[in-house]
Enzyme design. Structure first.
Site, mmCIF file in Angstrom:
data_model
loop_
_atom_site.group_PDB
_atom_site.id
_atom_site.type_symbol
_atom_site.label_atom_id
_atom_site.label_comp_id
_atom_site.label_asym_id
_atom_site.label_seq_id
_atom_site.Cartn_x
_atom_site.Cartn_y
_atom_site.Cartn_z
ATOM 1 N N HIS A 16 0.790 -1.228 0.000
ATOM 2 C CA HIS A 16 0.000 0.000 0.000
ATOM 3 C C HIS A 16 0.832 1.293 0.000
ATOM 4 O O HIS A 16 0.909 1.989 -1.004
ATOM 5 C CB HIS A 16 -0.934 0.003 1.225
HETATM 6 O O1 RIB Z 1 -5.447 -0.117 4.117
HETATM 7 C C1 RIB Z 1 -4.039 -0.028 4.025
HETATM 8 C C2 RIB Z 1 -3.502 1.015 4.947
HETATM 9 O O2 RIB Z 1 -3.797 0.643 6.288
HETATM 10 C C3 RIB Z 1 -1.961 1.141 4.894
HETATM 11 O O3 RIB Z 1 -1.596 2.473 5.146
HETATM 12 C C4 RIB Z 1 -1.497 0.253 6.007
HETATM 13 O O4 RIB Z 1 -0.259 0.707 6.582
HETATM 14 C C5 RIB Z 1 -2.596 0.427 7.011
HETATM 15 O O5 RIB Z 1 -2.296 1.595 7.743
#
Ligand code: RIB
Ligand code: CA
Length: 313
Positions: free
Chosen positions: A242
């Protein structure tokens, strides 16, 4: 001229990789500060993890701040089930020698935006948007001085991950997301629609481990831990990666595709709390407030990430 950025983060293994990508790219990105926010785990651990990652990068010149310890209106929801008790399970990183700055992270964001040239600082949000929303509430004039808010969060076609409707960062503090989405600053979103397309498959993880440096080994151990939950959940050959997409967008925007459209967030309904509703087909006629990215060149992303990680100790 390197672009000045502030990274707001809840490290989290993927946040840590995003930080390393940024800190490996000083000729492109001038990281003026890192601010921890409560999210993946509690604030204290996220701040400690941020210090550990800065030390891992060898960039001891980067100040680290602690921001808000809980969302604006709701109790904190964390994600130890993904990231482990420490929030950065995987590598055994040494206790940091670096210390947190005394200034509150929200005040750091406000002060830098007020003292630096208008439009010279980009905010990179990798966790819940609590710190950025609180800065906008405390000092509304900063909205017109932010170059861009580039955030990992939300979803549209991919819908939710922490609930069937909502992505974690937005779900934890939907009121903060609402403040940010309405603030008028240029916003670019890296939603699940993008991050689910950049999966850390075994060959990609092996290429990072094969770098043979400390950073590559740590990233391999981080992602080998955090992937477990997603591999079991989605059954894919690799877990989505992500937060590094935020930094990759700043380094090579051509890796991504999307469009400007209106994006709003649900804050009332318990069923769909935190859902980001993107008017991708422009059916409402509402003004476009977000560049909503929908896809990425995954091979290009991993080539960039792996090459930059090779530059670290
Ligand atoms: O949904 C993904 C996000 O949530 C990313 O930023 C991961 O680090 C969690 O914080
Ligand atoms: Ca995060």
């Amino acid at each position: 001229m390197a672009r000045k950025i502030i990274i707001d983060t809840d490290p989290g293994q993927d946040d840590a990789v995003a930080m390393l990508l940024a800190l490996a790219s000083p000729q492109d990105l001038d990281v003026v500060g890192i601010v921890a926010v409560a999210g993946n785990v509690g604030l204290e651990r996220n701040a400690l993890n941020a210090l550990k990652v800065v030390e891992l990068s060898g960039r001891k010149d980067i100040p680290v701040f602690a921001g808000c310890a809980r969302p604006m209106r709701r109790p904190l929801i964390t994600a130890e089930h993904v990231h482990g008790e420490t929030g950065l399970n995987g590598p055994d990183l040494p206790a940091p020698k670096l210390l947190l700055e005394r200034q509150h992270g929200v005040d750091f964001i406000i002060n830098r935006l007020l003292q630096d040239e208008p439009g010279s600082i980009t905010l990179c949000a990798l966790g819940p948007l609590t710190n950025i929303a609180m800065a906008l509430i405390k000092e509304p004039s900063i909205a017109g001085r932010i170059a861009e808010i580039v955030l990992m969060g939300g979803a549209y076609f991919e819908v939710g991950n922490i609930t069937p409707a909502a992505e974690f960062n937005i779900y934890v503090d939907p009121e903060a997301a609402d403040v940010v989405l309405r603030c008028g600053a240029p916003i670019t979103m890296l939603p699940l629609d993008v991050t689910h397309g950049v999966q850390s498959t075994p060959d990609r993880l092996e290429a990072i481990r094969a770098l043979g440096n400390r950073a590559g080994q740590a990233v391999f151990e981080m992602l080998s831990f955090s992937e477990d939950f997603d591999l079991k959940k989605y059954g894919w050959s690799g877990a989505p990666l992500h937060d590094p997409t935020v930094i990759a967008y700043l380094l090579q925007p051509g890796l991504f595709d999307g469009r400007r459209c209106n994006v709003e967030v649900e804050t009332g309904s318990e069923l769909t709390r935190g859902m980001t509703v993107a008017d991708y087909w422009h059916v409402t006629g509402k003004p476009a407030n977000v560049q909503f990215l929908r896809s990425a060149d995954a091979p290009g992303f991993y080539t960039l990430l792996t090459e930059r990680l090779s530059r670290l100790p």
